[in-house]
Write an enzyme that holds these catalytic residues in place. Structure first.
Site, PDB file in Angstrom:
ATOM      1  N   CYS A 299      -5.479 -45.539  69.235  1.00 57.39           N
ATOM      2  CA  CYS A 299      -6.328 -46.525  70.067  1.00 57.39           C
ATOM      3  C   CYS A 299      -6.044 -47.689  69.986  1.00 57.39           C
ATOM      4  CB  CYS A 299      -7.699 -46.067  69.988  1.00 57.39           C
ATOM      5  SG  CYS A 299      -8.301 -44.299  70.211  1.00 57.39           S
TER       6      CYS A 299
ATOM      7  N   HIS B  65     -11.553 -52.129  72.666  1.00 57.34           N
ATOM      8  CA  HIS B  65     -11.161 -50.665  72.922  1.00 57.34           C
ATOM      9  C   HIS B  65     -12.591 -50.025  73.530  1.00 57.34           C
ATOM     10  CE1 HIS B  65     -10.261 -46.716  72.519  1.00 57.34           C
ATOM     11  NE2 HIS B  65     -10.715 -46.317  71.350  1.00 57.34           N
TER      12      HIS B  65
ATOM     13  N   ASN C 151     -12.952 -42.819  76.840  1.00 52.40           N
ATOM     14  CA  ASN C 151     -11.920 -43.276  75.983  1.00 52.40           C
ATOM     15  C   ASN C 151     -10.502 -42.656  76.269  1.00 52.40           C
ATOM     16  OD1 ASN C 151     -10.433 -44.029  73.508  1.00 52.40           O
ATOM     17  ND2 ASN C 151     -11.749 -43.038  72.192  1.00 52.40           N
TER      18      ASN C 151
END
EC number: 2.3.1.180
Length: 318
Positions: A112, A245, A275
């Site tokens: 990520c 993020h 996500n």
């Protein structure tokens, strides 16, 4: 010389999977997911659609926004955890699809936080004089590494891609980047499967200790943000936008609170795509640029964390 972002682009697959759709697959509900994560829907790649396909559309849009030709690109860095194949790299496949053979092209794997690792890599290539115009991409198809019977993980992730073009400039654009990793925490967020002798060895699905990830992420992201601001002698009040993020709304809110930033200064796209791992920061950045929130001269704070653990932050002057 400095690296400046001159164009952004993004792409989300057409198929939308809502929380209500998920409630038909696993024991969950729209209320349960929304209250715990902030996510309302996510995108799913179509059958036969590859990570490089998502990256291609995002890249083309970024190149167009930058006002350059694909042939001007002399470096391609793709951040992905879900490559098309084991090798060649997704960057090389993207290079072929863009029709620009010859320049350096490679993948980075920091889950990520991958886009921040790609940004730092391209920034240093440009500062060193090895690149004049770089394309960086975060692209993921996480839907293919999820256990769709595990409601604690399958509700969190989606597919997508985001890209940015960086060009050498006399004025600072990317002011600073900071990268970190701590391999002692590999077991709390991982996909432990591998390929050996023509077969999958181990579990090829994402595994996560949610509470442990949350606790670590909140502290690490807050520390990373404060560290890079202190190193550059920039106050929290000078930050115009935090672009984090997009993992969990509670993590985003906790980080903003630690930095004394109102949520009105935080770009949040999580409800619309969940996500998307390495794609989430460039997706959010492109959204804020195209809707006019991010304006020339604004100071942006980018930050992210992913499995490894690997995390980082960046300060960018728009």
């Amino acid at each position: 010389m400095h690296a400046r972002i001159i164009g952004t682009g993004s792409y989300l697959p057409e198929k939308i999977l809502t929380n209500d759709d998920l409630s038909k697959l696993v024991d969950t509900s729209d209320v349960w997911i929304t209250e715990r994560t902030g996510i309302r829907e996510r995108r799913m790649a179509a059958e036969g659609e590859m990570t490089s396909d998502l990256a291609l559309v995002a890249s083309q849009r970024a190149i167009q926004a930058a006002g350059v030709q694909a042939s001007d690109i002399d470096l391609i860095v793709v951040a992905t955890t879900t490559p098309d194949v084991i090798f060649p790299s997704t960057a090389c496949i993207l290079q072929q699809k863009l029709g620009i053979p010859g320049c350096a092209a490679f993948d980075v794997q920091a889950v990520c936080s991958g886009f921040l690792y790609a940004l730092a890599t391209a920034d240093n290539f440009i500062r060193a004089g090895s690149s004049k115009c770089a394309l960086i991409v975060g692209a993921e198809i996480f839907s293919r590494i999820l256990d769709w019977t595990d409601r604690t993980t399958c509700v969190l992730f989606g597919d997508g891609a985001g890209a940015a073009v960086l060009r050498r400039d006399a004025l600072p654009g990317v002011i600073a980047t900071e990268l970190h990793a701590d391999g002692r925490y590999t077991d709390i967020l991982k996909v432990p499967g591998s390929i050996a002798a023509g077969a999958v060895k181990g579990k090829p699905y994402l595994e996560m200790d949610g509470p442990a990830v949350f606790k670590f992420a909140v502290k690490a992201l807050g520390d990373a943000a404060e560290s890079i601001l202190a190193a550059q002698r920039i106050s929290k009040a000078e930050v115009d936008w935090m672009i984090p993020h997009q993992a969990n709304l509670r993590i985003i809110e906790s980080t903003a609170k630690r930095l004394d930033l109102p949520m009105s200064k935080v770009v949040v796209t999580l409800p619309q795509h969940g996500n998307t791992s390495a794609a989430s920061i460039p997706l959010a950045l492109d959204t804020a640029v195209r809707d006019g929130r991010v304006k020339q001269g604004d100071l942006l704070l980018l930050e992210g964390i992913g499995g490894g653990f690997a995390w980082g932050s960046a300060l960018v002057r728009w």
